[in-house]
Motif scaffolding. Structure first.
Motif, PDB file in Angstrom:
ATOM      1  N   ASN A   1       0.732  14.158  -6.381  1.00 39.15           N
ATOM      2  CA  ASN A   1      -0.249  13.868  -5.334  1.00 39.15           C
ATOM      3  C   ASN A   1      -0.667  12.412  -5.471  1.00 39.15           C
ATOM      4  OD1 ASN A   1      -0.133  16.519  -4.489  1.00 39.15           O
ATOM      5  ND2 ASN A   1      -1.988  17.142  -5.554  1.00 39.15           N
ATOM      6  N   GLY A   2      -0.845  11.739  -4.346  1.00 42.30           N
ATOM      7  CA  GLY A   2      -1.199  10.328  -4.444  1.00 42.30           C
ATOM      8  C   GLY A   2      -1.953   9.814  -3.237  1.00 42.30           C
ATOM      9  N   LEU A   3      -2.719   8.748  -3.467  1.00 43.27           N
ATOM     10  CA  LEU A   3      -3.477   8.068  -2.424  1.00 43.27           C
ATOM     11  C   LEU A   3      -2.798   6.740  -2.105  1.00 43.27           C
ATOM     12  CD1 LEU A   3      -6.198   7.861  -0.742  1.00 43.27           C
ATOM     13  CD2 LEU A   3      -7.085   6.553  -2.704  1.00 43.27           C
ATOM     14  N   ILE A   4      -2.495   6.510  -0.844  1.00 44.31           N
ATOM     15  CA  ILE A   4      -1.871   5.251  -0.435  1.00 44.31           C
ATOM     16  C   ILE A   4      -2.950   4.162  -0.437  1.00 44.31           C
ATOM     17  CG2 ILE A   4      -0.485   4.079   1.292  1.00 44.31           C
ATOM     18  CD1 ILE A   4       0.825   6.608   0.107  1.00 44.31           C
ATOM     19  N   ILE A   5      -2.788   3.156  -1.282  1.00 41.35           N
ATOM     20  CA  ILE A   5      -3.798   2.108  -1.382  1.00 41.35           C
ATOM     21  C   ILE A   5      -3.317   0.765  -0.824  1.00 41.35           C
ATOM     22  CG2 ILE A   5      -5.031   3.172  -3.308  1.00 41.35           C
ATOM     23  CD1 ILE A   5      -3.544   1.363  -5.226  1.00 41.35           C
ATOM     24  N   LYS A   6      -2.040   0.709  -0.446  1.00 39.22           N
ATOM     25  CA  LYS A   6      -1.533  -0.498   0.211  1.00 39.22           C
ATOM     26  C   LYS A   6      -0.230  -0.154   0.915  1.00 39.22           C
ATOM     27  CE  LYS A   6      -0.281  -5.363  -0.642  1.00 39.22           C
ATOM     28  NZ  LYS A   6      -0.094  -6.424  -1.659  1.00 39.22           N
ATOM     29  N   GLU A   7      -0.003  -0.758   2.082  1.00 37.56           N
ATOM     30  CA  GLU A   7       1.260  -0.552   2.786  1.00 37.56           C
ATOM     31  C   GLU A   7       1.761  -1.882   3.339  1.00 37.56           C
ATOM     32  OE1 GLU A   7       0.963   2.043   6.144  1.00 37.56           O
ATOM     33  OE2 GLU A   7      -0.924   1.174   6.851  1.00 37.56           O
ATOM     34  N   GLN A   8       3.078  -2.052   3.288  1.00 31.62           N
ATOM     35  CA  GLN A   8       3.721  -3.262   3.794  1.00 31.62           C
ATOM     36  C   GLN A   8       4.929  -2.861   4.636  1.00 31.62           C
ATOM     37  OE1 GLN A   8       3.751  -4.580  -0.600  1.00 31.62           O
ATOM     38  NE2 GLN A   8       4.086  -6.487   0.527  1.00 31.62           N
ATOM     39  N   ASN A   9       5.095  -3.484   5.781  1.00 29.62           N
ATOM     40  CA  ASN A   9       6.243  -3.205   6.642  1.00 29.62           C
ATOM     41  C   ASN A   9       7.501  -3.842   6.074  1.00 29.62           C
ATOM     42  OD1 ASN A   9       4.717  -1.755   8.522  1.00 29.62           O
ATOM     43  ND2 ASN A   9       4.161  -3.616   9.636  1.00 29.62           N
ATOM     44  N   ILE A  10       8.573  -3.054   6.059  1.00 30.20           N
ATOM     45  CA  ILE A  10       9.882  -3.538   5.611  1.00 30.20           C
ATOM     46  C   ILE A  10      10.876  -3.242   6.732  1.00 30.20           C
ATOM     47  CG2 ILE A  10      11.706  -3.350   3.882  1.00 30.20           C
ATOM     48  CD1 ILE A  10       9.130  -4.390   2.711  1.00 30.20           C
ATOM     49  N   ARG A  11      11.401  -4.289   7.312  1.00 34.18           N
ATOM     50  CA  ARG A  11      12.301  -4.152   8.460  1.00 34.18           C
ATOM     51  C   ARG A  11      11.604  -3.387   9.599  1.00 34.18           C
ATOM     52  NH1 ARG A  11      15.365  -3.635   3.899  1.00 34.18           N
ATOM     53  NH2 ARG A  11      15.192  -1.357   3.910  1.00 34.18           N
ATOM     54  N   GLU A  12      12.344  -2.790  10.504  1.00 41.04           N
ATOM     55  CA  GLU A  12      11.755  -2.197  11.693  1.00 41.04           C
ATOM     56  C   GLU A  12      11.201  -0.794  11.447  1.00 41.04           C
ATOM     57  OE1 GLU A  12      14.388  -2.252  14.981  1.00 41.04           O
ATOM     58  OE2 GLU A  12      14.521  -4.448  15.079  1.00 41.04           O
ATOM     59  N   GLN A  13      11.838  -0.028  10.581  1.00 37.86           N
ATOM     60  CA  GLN A  13      11.473   1.379  10.434  1.00 37.86           C
ATOM     61  C   GLN A  13      10.912   1.753   9.065  1.00 37.86           C
ATOM     62  OE1 GLN A  13      11.494   3.841  12.782  1.00 37.86           O
ATOM     63  NE2 GLN A  13      11.969   2.242  14.275  1.00 37.86           N
ATOM     64  N   ASP A  14      11.077   0.896   8.078  1.00 37.26           N
ATOM     65  CA  ASP A  14      10.712   1.246   6.711  1.00 37.26           C
ATOM     66  C   ASP A  14       9.436   0.530   6.271  1.00 37.26           C
ATOM     67  OD1 ASP A  14      13.148   2.540   6.834  1.00 37.26           O
ATOM     68  OD2 ASP A  14      14.215   0.908   5.817  1.00 37.26           O
ATOM     69  N   LYS A  15       8.877   0.998   5.176  1.00 43.85           N
ATOM     70  CA  LYS A  15       7.745   0.290   4.585  1.00 43.85           C
ATOM     71  C   LYS A  15       7.702   0.501   3.074  1.00 43.85           C
ATOM     72  CE  LYS A  15       4.280   3.857   5.772  1.00 43.85           C
ATOM     73  NZ  LYS A  15       3.020   4.110   6.535  1.00 43.85           N
ATOM     74  N   LEU A  16       6.974  -0.367   2.427  1.00 45.03           N
ATOM     75  CA  LEU A  16       6.756  -0.310   0.989  1.00 45.03           C
ATOM     76  C   LEU A  16       5.279   0.008   0.768  1.00 45.03           C
ATOM     77  CD1 LEU A  16       7.783  -0.845  -1.946  1.00 45.03           C
ATOM     78  CD2 LEU A  16       7.102  -3.227  -1.609  1.00 45.03           C
ATOM     79  N   VAL A  17       5.012   1.068   0.010  1.00 47.59           N
ATOM     80  CA  VAL A  17       3.626   1.472  -0.214  1.00 47.59           C
ATOM     81  C   VAL A  17       3.283   1.411  -1.699  1.00 47.59           C
ATOM     82  CG1 VAL A  17       3.506   2.948   1.825  1.00 47.59           C
ATOM     83  CG2 VAL A  17       4.245   3.933  -0.355  1.00 47.59           C
ATOM     84  N   THR A  18       2.018   1.111  -1.964  1.00 49.55           N
ATOM     85  CA  THR A  18       1.479   1.201  -3.316  1.00 49.55           C
ATOM     86  C   THR A  18       0.633   2.454  -3.359  1.00 49.55           C
ATOM     87  OG1 THR A  18       1.405  -1.206  -3.491  1.00 49.55           O
ATOM     88  CG2 THR A  18       0.134   0.049  -5.103  1.00 49.55           C
ATOM     89  N   VAL A  19       0.894   3.306  -4.364  1.00 52.19           N
ATOM     90  CA  VAL A  19       0.267   4.622  -4.418  1.00 52.19           C
ATOM     91  C   VAL A  19      -0.424   4.823  -5.761  1.00 52.19           C
ATOM     92  CG1 VAL A  19       0.626   7.080  -3.970  1.00 52.19           C
ATOM     93  CG2 VAL A  19       2.289   5.420  -3.107  1.00 52.19           C
ATOM     94  N   LEU A  20      -1.648   5.335  -5.694  1.00 53.57           N
ATOM     95  CA  LEU A  20      -2.338   5.782  -6.908  1.00 53.57           C
ATOM     96  C   LEU A  20      -2.055   7.271  -7.045  1.00 53.57           C
ATOM     97  CD1 LEU A  20      -4.276   5.658  -9.294  1.00 53.57           C
ATOM     98  CD2 LEU A  20      -6.190   5.801  -7.679  1.00 53.57           C
ATOM     99  N   THR A  21      -1.183   7.634  -7.983  1.00 52.09           N
ATOM    100  CA  THR A  21      -0.796   9.028  -8.169  1.00 52.09           C
ATOM    101  C   THR A  21      -1.518   9.635  -9.360  1.00 52.09           C
ATOM    102  OG1 THR A  21       1.059   8.594  -9.676  1.00 52.09           O
ATOM    103  CG2 THR A  21       1.498   8.422  -7.309  1.00 52.09           C
ATOM    104  N   ASP A  22      -1.601  10.971  -9.372  1.00 47.88           N
ATOM    105  CA  ASP A  22      -2.275  11.612 -10.497  1.00 47.88           C
ATOM    106  C   ASP A  22      -1.424  11.602 -11.765  1.00 47.88           C
ATOM    107  OD1 ASP A  22      -0.366  13.410  -9.622  1.00 47.88           O
ATOM    108  OD2 ASP A  22      -1.772  15.030  -9.163  1.00 47.88           O
ATOM    109  N   SER A  23      -0.111  11.734 -11.615  1.00 53.68           N
ATOM    110  CA  SER A  23       0.757  11.879 -12.787  1.00 53.68           C
ATOM    111  C   SER A  23       1.433  10.597 -13.248  1.00 53.68           C
ATOM    112  CB  SER A  23       1.837  12.925 -12.505  1.00 53.68           C
ATOM    113  OG  SER A  23       2.612  12.537 -11.372  1.00 53.68           O
ATOM    114  N   HIS A  24       1.590   9.632 -12.335  1.00 61.59           N
ATOM    115  CA  HIS A  24       2.330   8.412 -12.669  1.00 61.59           C
ATOM    116  C   HIS A  24       1.520   7.136 -12.420  1.00 61.59           C
ATOM    117  CE1 HIS A  24       5.590  11.306 -12.653  1.00 61.59           C
ATOM    118  NE2 HIS A  24       6.413  10.409 -13.155  1.00 61.59           N
ATOM    119  N   GLY A  25       0.231   7.270 -12.218  1.00 62.65           N
ATOM    120  CA  GLY A  25      -0.600   6.094 -12.006  1.00 62.65           C
ATOM    121  C   GLY A  25      -0.183   5.310 -10.770  1.00 62.65           C
TER     122      GLY A  25
END
Length: 250
Positions: free
Chosen positions: A6-30
């Protein structure tokens, strides 16, 4: 390797037209940074579930330190935050704090629980934003191992006086008499503010946000918590400056 978290999205960045890169605060993997393929396709369930400030169930594939989110299902989207610019700016400050202070690729359940509770209270306007902010700042310091010593005066051992001084550089308290005699540079505060400051550190988590202060005392508490966090991190948070600007806007 594939895992679910489970995770909370704390940052998102657009990558190309359809994709994105997200930074996630997860319970198990930080804190992890993960690619999301076709995340901008509104027909994809990953579109909303990997949006900023969305708390989701995630299926993640890891290969040589690179993470990709294969599946995502939203649990809570905190939609009400979007209705209040000030609250939204504070939520983004919590995200920046998380990226700075939460562990990377390690258990972070306590961190996630803290931020989620803060966002819930903020979105539903159940507590004053400044009260929530002070609690998050100090409890993050505790979780990171920077626990201040608020039990008594560091010089004479006095537990309580009409005024006490908090020293941001050391995270210690001095009673009014010792602060004057030592010439220490601290932030002077009343008993009620010091009691609230102690509460942010020593209270059980379930009671963390359960206190109240006058508006002036709450502002002073925030001066203390900001000063201590700034002293520890040695960083200026742009989202904090924006939140303060929103605070000053009628």
């Amino acid at each position: 390797m594939k895992f679910k978290t489970n995770g909370l999205i704390i940052k998102e960045q657009n990558i190309r037209e359809q994709d994105k890169l997200v930074t996630v605060l997860t319970d198990s993997h930080g804190i992890i940074r993960a690619f999301v393929r076709r995340a901008k396709n509104i027909k994809s369930p990953k579109c909303a579930a990997t949006g900023l400030l969305c708390y989701s169930k995630l299926s993640v594939f890891e290969n040589k330190g690179t993470y990709t989110i294969d599946e995502a299902q939203s649990i809570e989207m905190f939609i009400k935050l979007r209705n209040n610019v000030r609250n939204m700016s504070l939520a983004q400050y919590f995200c920046e704090l998380s990226m700075t202070l939460c562990p990377k690729e390690a258990d972070a359940n306590d961190y996630l629980r803290l931020i989620l509770n803060a966002l819930h209270l903020l979105a539903n306007e159940k507590k004053d934003p400044l009260l929530i902010k002070a609690c998050v700042e100090m409890r993050l310091m505790l979780l990171c191992g920077y626990m201040p010593d608020l039990v008594m005066c560091d010089s004479c051992g006095t537990y309580e006086s009409e005024q006490m001084a908090f020293i941001p550089k050391t995270g210690k308290l001095l009673c009014q008499s010792c602060a004057q005699s030592n010439g220490a540079r601290g932030i002077s505060a009343s008993k009620s503010v010091i009691t609230a400051l102690r509460h942010t550190i020593y209270a059980d988590f379930d009671k963390l946000f359960s206190f109240s202060l006058s508006d002036d005392s709450l502002r002073l508490l925030n001066v203390i918590t900001e000063s201590y966090l700034s002293s520890v991190t040695e960083k200026d948070f742009l989202t904090l400056q924006f939140f303060k600007m929103m605070e000053d806007t009628p």
